[in-house]
Design a protein around this motif. Structure first.
Motif: not given
Length: 127
Positions: A53-68
């Motif tokens: 959902q974040q990637v589709r919405g281009r809301s990428l601020t929290d992506v590194p933490r969620r990927l970890r």
């Protein structure tokens, strides 16, 4: 002269280590291990859905933490390929190369789908 377009359908080889889940069953017993594994699989699915959902919405601020988080969950469940690709996605994201991230992200989704399907099959066989 016409241009031919070929659709590629990559088939990912998914590695899993069934020992991680088998150890939980041995140590906790069937009922407790089943609850822990199902809860972890649910968290994994929710983490992937939230990331998507974040990637589709281009809301990428929290992506590194969620990927970890995804990487840790996958590793704990013996999903070797998924853990490795989540780490690759973090690296691509950190580099700022969004083209590389998009490619690794597409791979991560393919691996996640196959890993979750394989994990359900593994659980069905172990019961």
């Amino acid at each position: 002269m016409g241009c031919m377009i070929t659709a590629l359908r990559p088939l990912e080889r998914v590695r899993q280590d069934g020992e991680a889940i088998a150890a939980m069953y041995r140590e906790m017993g069937v009922t407790a291990a089943e609850q822990v594994v199902n809860r972890a699989l649910g968290e994994l699915a929710l983490t992937i859905a939230g990331l998507a959902q974040q990637v589709r919405g281009r809301s990428l601020t929290d992506v590194p933490r969620r990927l970890r988080r995804l990487q840790r969950l996958a590793e704990n469940l013996g999903m070797v390929s998924l853990g490795l690709v989540a780490g690759d996605a973090r690296t691509a994201f950190a580099s700022g190369d969004m083209t590389a991230f998009a490619a690794v992200w597409a791979r991560l989704i393919r691996i996640a789908e196959r890993s979750l399907a394989m994990d359900r099959e593994l659980l069905d066989r172990s019961i």
